[in-house]
Design an enzyme around this catalytic site. Structure first.
Site, PDB file in Angstrom:
ATOM      1  N   TYR A 125      42.084  39.551  39.031  1.00  0.00           N
ATOM      2  CA  TYR A 125      43.185  40.446  38.684  1.00  0.00           C
ATOM      3  C   TYR A 125      44.178  39.678  37.823  1.00  0.00           C
ATOM      4  O   TYR A 125      44.556  38.551  38.151  1.00  0.00           O
ATOM      5  CB  TYR A 125      43.859  40.958  39.961  1.00  0.00           C
ATOM      6  CG  TYR A 125      45.140  41.725  39.715  1.00  0.00           C
ATOM      7  CD1 TYR A 125      45.109  43.079  39.406  1.00  0.00           C
ATOM      8  CD2 TYR A 125      46.376  41.088  39.783  1.00  0.00           C
ATOM      9  CE1 TYR A 125      46.282  43.779  39.165  1.00  0.00           C
ATOM     10  CE2 TYR A 125      47.555  41.785  39.555  1.00  0.00           C
ATOM     11  CZ  TYR A 125      47.503  43.124  39.244  1.00  0.00           C
ATOM     12  OH  TYR A 125      48.667  43.815  39.007  1.00  0.00           O
ATOM     13  N   HIS A 126      44.611  40.286  36.721  1.00  0.00           N
ATOM     14  CA  HIS A 126      45.499  39.617  35.772  1.00  0.00           C
ATOM     15  C   HIS A 126      46.957  39.948  36.073  1.00  0.00           C
ATOM     16  O   HIS A 126      47.397  41.086  35.917  1.00  0.00           O
ATOM     17  CB  HIS A 126      45.154  40.064  34.349  1.00  0.00           C
ATOM     18  CG  HIS A 126      45.622  39.126  33.283  1.00  0.00           C
ATOM     19  ND1 HIS A 126      46.921  38.655  33.215  1.00  0.00           N
ATOM     20  CD2 HIS A 126      44.976  38.556  32.228  1.00  0.00           C
ATOM     21  CE1 HIS A 126      47.043  37.851  32.175  1.00  0.00           C
ATOM     22  NE2 HIS A 126      45.876  37.766  31.569  1.00  0.00           N
ATOM     23  N   GLY A 127      47.716  38.953  36.533  1.00  0.00           N
ATOM     24  CA  GLY A 127      49.144  39.137  36.738  1.00  0.00           C
ATOM     25  C   GLY A 127      49.887  39.133  35.420  1.00  0.00           C
ATOM     26  O   GLY A 127      49.287  39.025  34.345  1.00  0.00           O
TER      27      GLY A 127
END
Length: 326
Positions: A125-127
């Site tokens: 998941y890309h913050g």
């Protein structure tokens, strides 16, 4: 009808009354009343609080890049990173980044033992800023000596002063064929399918923003490798964007923004969790594998992340001595 002299007199009275009011405010507050200066100071402090920490992360990466150039020059190295002499330089940078993650975020990674010995595609998941994946890559190298390639946005090539840092940490900008080749050689490869869109427009509810992207799934199928789900707790509380505001969304709809303002860098607790690998299945389609991977990441999120995310709670978790179950 009011004459010019009467108008002038009224204007003088207004100025006199305004001056008197300001004088009363000065006496009452006990401070010099300089509204423009106050507003300017407030804005400067606010901008420093919100935007300096992400800049600090850039400065740390820049410092690592400078250290690598010194190391390269001292040892007479070229850009052949397969040379074993680069291993000490990679270890040096990994220790710097890892130390920053430990000191500022109390960073932990759980489940490294789940990563298979052979190749694998790590999907994360890309913050707002993917500092968590930097921390993971460095901790992985320190603990196991394994190098994980990472697919990054092409726009990162434009950032001055970080090229050697990205090359040594094996950032790749290529397409599907290059990714398949890397995996077939027995390497690990990390990718965030949401990319910049997920970075910009996801929020404290940690929604997975992948759209119709399924190239990563096809890469895993073509390379015949497992997919390893990866999620970091509190990454949205550490760093946030203004992408959820109506004005930024309005601008993006019309101009397709290449970036959005980011803020934060709050010293929240960050824990990365690695899920059970999704094994290669020759009978699965790319669409089915995308859905399976998405569910795996959402399961990690639902298990380890309280929703919606809260910055204060994430800060207090720094003092929580009881680690969440893996």
């Amino acid at each position: 009808m009011i004459s010019k002299s009467e108008s002038h007199t009224s204007g003088q009275e207004f100025v006199t009354n305004s001056t008197s009011l300001i004088y009363i405010l000065k006496e009452w507050i006990g401070l010099d009343y300089h509204c423009p200066n106050c507003v300017g100071s407030f804005l400067c402090v606010s901008l420093t609080i919100f935007f300096f920490p992400p800049l600090m992360w850039f400065i740390i990466c820049l410092f690592c890049n400078i250290c690598l150039h010194i190391y390269k020059r001292k040892n007479g190295l070229d850009d052949d990173f397969s040379n074993k002499l680069w291993d000490n330089g990679r270890l040096m940078v990994s220790r710097i980044i890892s130390m920053y993650g430990k000191l500022w975020h109390g960073y932990e990674v759980h489940g490294i033992e789940k990563i298979p010995e052979g190749p694998g595609l790590i999907v994360f998941y890309h913050g707002a800023i993917s500092v968590d994946y930097h921390f993971f890559v460095c901790n992985l190298y320190i603990q196991t000596g394994r190098v994980s390639y990472t697919v990054v946005e092409r726009s990162l090539r434009m950032i001055p002063g970080l090229q050697l840092y990205f090359k040594l940490l094996t950032a790749v900008h290529g397409g599907r064929e290059q990714c398949v080749e890397i995996l077939k050689k027995g390497n690990l490869l990390g990718v965030a399918p949401g990319g910049a869109r997920e970075s910009f427009f996801s929020d404290e509810n940690y929604g997975v923003v992948w759209g119709n992207r399924k190239g990563f799934a096809q890469v895993a199928i073509d390379a015949k490798v497992p997919i390893i789900p990866f999620f970091t707790q509190n990454i949205r509380e550490g760093y946030r964007t203004l992408g959820t505001t109506w004005f930024i969304r309005w601008l993006d709809e019309r101009f397709k923004l290449p970036f959005v303002p980011e803020y934060g860098g709050f010293p929240v607790k960050l824990r990365s969790y690695i899920g059970d690998p999704i094994p290669y299945d020759p009978n699965i389609t790319a669409t089915e594998l995308v859905e399976k991977t998405k569910i795996a990441i959402e399961m990690l999120r639902d298990k380890h992340q309280k929703l919606p995310g809260n910055i204060l709670r994430a800060l207090l978790e720094r003092f929580d001595k009881h680690r969440k179950d893996d």
